[in-house]
Design a protein around this motif. Structure first.
Motif: not given
Length: 722
Positions: A352-358
């Protein structure tokens, strides 16, 4: 704040004198001498980009230079100080009208005063305040170790402290001891070199592991070897696809659970019959590939192992085992917890696409996930505990087999840009930069290794703790460490994002500090350090390393005296000498010109194939002639005879260590890594095989006449010269 260079139009412009001075003040080379002997001026755009990545405002270089000179004076104490035992000094900056009191807290918890001798200090006015620079010698009798200096600045006529500061003080050994060896060997030793993943056994899961390492060390030690050098076993990805190159890890501190042997975990003995059957079922398909000589499949091996390890992880542990795990977890602290969290996040966001915050370890999202994924964090902490145990067992097996050094680890130059270290230690790395090498005769466009560089000043501010912890962990269960590209402790080639590798520049590191930390941790572990110093390395660097007791490296084919092989008597003493390296074909393949054949097939030749073959043939014939001149080779010599003779040739050198590649001992012809390729060749995925292309397993080695003959030839020749 970093300078915004996004709209600069100085990419190729020459820098002015102020920018050159600012760059040099931060250790950034504004010019350098190329491999080809040319003096290269670094463009202004590159200097701006590198300085920006360092957090340096270069919009007004003259003002920036003044800030550099003032910043050191603004600090009561420097961020950290690394000295050689019996030497070194501390610079303390005291306000006019103030006294200073200095104390040292030793590593053992005791305290002592740090006297300040009378002197005429230097003065400078910074921010309108008169400051004095006081030079304080480090006491000559201070013990080796990690200490802390505390300073109190006290205004004249007042009793209380006006300001205080502290800094790390590292006292390091002047020189490491020579490598240990067996009696009768004249202070010299030999050992095997192997790519661990390629060395499988009938108990493997499709890839060599720590159990195979223990068995291989026992076999080699029984034949007189004193060390076993293996590829880096740093941790890589925990989801597919796994990076094949051991030199592009996710972290350099922790170990790859890919090398675990599930059946060797104590709790495996207490699995239920159903769980035991499930583990066997998981192993069967990947174990079936142990006899496959074509390719190592890391992804399949890890998928099977991870499922099996999860079963074993759920098995109950005794009270003693539980306490041991907890002690390991406490000892490695937050860095281990962060690495385990990174692994859990890799699994959580797999596919999946990882959010920037991660990508920000300090974000609230990551804090929430740390709690949410606690079970997976526990699992990955446990994997590191087991890896530490199994690697420790391999080192114990090596020592019990008679090895004086044992396992020799290999330290990669850097880490993956999206790996654990780059994520958890983000403030230690330069953003928007990767490291590599400038153009040379082999790579005329330069090289980009796609690894972020450490920030020199960040290391200093951290008291070199990340370097210390990395070295300490690697030497925990080893007797030696090879440092790949050790010139990186002195300078690295930084490449700004979006430009070619040839447009980068060198950035200097505090080699006195970094080599000092390395020497201290090696001294405490009783370990040998080898620095890979091939290529474009200044002679003074080799002399410096030798003076600190750090061995260099040489490869037979690279040692030349004009158009002839260099006489072995002219090799350095403080050296690990080898016939080949993992970036060259095994000797059998080299003699058969297979490196030319492969490069021609892959379109890597920069000259006509006939010309390349002529050069390879001339090089080979020159070496064979040198062997015959010394009476090491008869007229009807076989391939095996030539390989033995090459090693006997090296034994004539005074070099303290001699490495024998396992591939040479079994007749393998294929190279493990073909520089200049990515997907065109199965780099780092070639299983160990013999001259006929049949897979060679660990169990085959004791009965291998070829293996025994080379080991015996090297051991006897070394003892004869002892």
């Amino acid at each position: 704040m970093p300078t915004d260079t996004s709209e600069r139009d100085d990419t190729d412009a020459a820098p002015d004198a102020a920018l050159v001075a600012l760059a040099e003040a931060h250790g950034v080379a504004a010019s350098y001498w190329s491999f080809f002997g040319d003096h290269v001026q670094v463009p202004a755009g590159t200097l701006h980009a590198v300085l920006s990545a360092m957090g340096v405002d270069a919009s007004d270089p003259a003002a920036g230079l003044a800030r550099v000179e003032d910043d050191a004076w603004r600090r009561l104490l420097p961020p950290s100080v690394v000295v050689v035992q019996g030497a070194g000094e501390l610079h303390v900056h005291v306000r006019d009208g103030h006294d200073v009191r200095l104390e040292i807290k030793l590593e053992d918890g005791s305290w002592r005063d740090l006297p300040i001798p009378w002197q005429q200090p230097r003065q400078r006015v910074v921010d309108g305040v008169a400051l004095w620079r006081v030079r304080v010698p480090v006491p000559a009798d201070l013990p080796l170790g990690w200490h802390e200096v505390y300073a109190q600045q006290i205004a004249h006529g007042e009793g209380g402290a006006d300001a205080d500061a502290s800094c790390v003080l590292v006292v390091t050994p002047r020189r490491l001891d020579p490598p240990p060896s067996r009696p009768g060997y004249g202070g010299r030793a030999w050992g095997l070199m192997a790519q661990l993943y390629s060395v499988r056994s009938r108990g493997s899961w499709g890839i060599g592991d720590f159990a195979d390492l223990a068995d291989l060390a026992s076999i080699a030690g029984d034949r007189g070897a004193d060390f076993l050098l293996i590829n880096p076993v740093h941790a890589a990805e925990v989801t597919s696809p796994i990076e094949p190159s051991p030199y592009l890890p996710a972290t350099r501190r922790f170990l790859a659970p890919l090398y675990l042997r599930p059946e060797d975990i104590r709790e495996s003995a207490y699995l239920s019959a159903a769980d035991r059957a499930r583990v066997d079922d998981l192993r069967a398909p990947v174990a079936a590939s142990d006899d496959d000589p074509e390719r190592i499949d890391r992804d399949a091996a890890w998928a099977a192992k991870r499922a099996a390890l999860e079963i074993v992880h759920r098995a109950p542990r005794s009270a003693a085992r539980a306490l041991s795990l907890e002690a390991f977890r406490t000892a490695h602290g937050r860095p281990l917890e962060d690495f385990a969290l990174w692994c859990a996040l890799e699994e959580h966001y797999d596919g999946t696409d990882r959010p920037v915050e991660a990508w920000d370890i300090h974000s609230s999202l990551v804090a929430d996930l740390r709690a949410q994924l606690a079970d997976r964090v526990d699992f990955h902490v446990w994997l590191q505990w087991i890896a530490d145990e199994q690697l420790g067992a391999a080192q114990q097996a090596a020592c019990e087999a008679g090895m004086r050094i044992g396992v020799m680890h290999d330290l990669a130059v850097g880490v993956h840009t999206q790996g654990s270290d780059a994520w958890s230690l983000r403030d230690m790395y330069a953003t928007g930069m990767t490291v590599g090498a400038p153009p040379d005769m082999y790579n005329q466009q330069g090289q980009n290794w796609n690894q972020p560089p450490w920030l020199p000043h960040a290391l200093e501010r951290a008291g070199y703790a990340p370097l210390r912890d990395m070295i300490r962990t690697l030497l925990r269960n080893a007797g030696a460490l090879r440092i790949d590209h050790i010139i990186g402790f002195f300078r690295l080639w930084w490449i700004p994002a979006g430009i070619g590798a040839d447009a980068g520049t060198y950035v200097r590191y505090d080699h006195e500090a970094m080599i000092g930390v390395l020497a201290l941790e090696a001294h405490r572990a009783g370990a040998v350090i080898i620095g890979e110093d091939l290529g474009n390395v200044e002679p003074w660097v080799r002399d410096y390393l030798s003076a600190r007791g750090i061995l260099g490296t040489s490869v037979l084919w690279f040692e030349r005296d004009g158009d002839r092989p260099l006489a072995p008597e002219r090799y350095r003493t403080a050296l690990l000498a080898t016939v080949n390296t993992h970036d060259l074909p095994p000797t059998a393949g080299y003699l058969a010109e297979e490196h030319v054949t492969l490069r021609a097939r892959l379109g890597l030749l920069e000259q006509p194939e006939a010309e390349a073959r002529a050069q390879a043939r001339a090089e080979r014939e020159g070496m064979l002639a040198a062997l015959r001149e010394r009476g090491l080779l008869g007229p009807d010599a076989s391939e095996e005879d030539v390989i033995e003779a090459l090693h006997r040739y090296l034994i004539a050198a005074p070099s303290e260590l001699l490495g024998v590649a396992l591939v040479d001992a079994v007749g393998e012809r294929r190279v493990q890594n073909q520089p200049g390729t990515d997907t065109q060749y199965p780099n780092w995925q070639v299983p160990l095989a013999d001259s006929d292309g049949r897979a060679v397993l660990v169990e085959d080695l004791p009965g291998s006449a070829r293996f025994a003959a080379l080991a015996r030839a090297v051991d006897e020749a070394l003892r004869d010269r002892g």
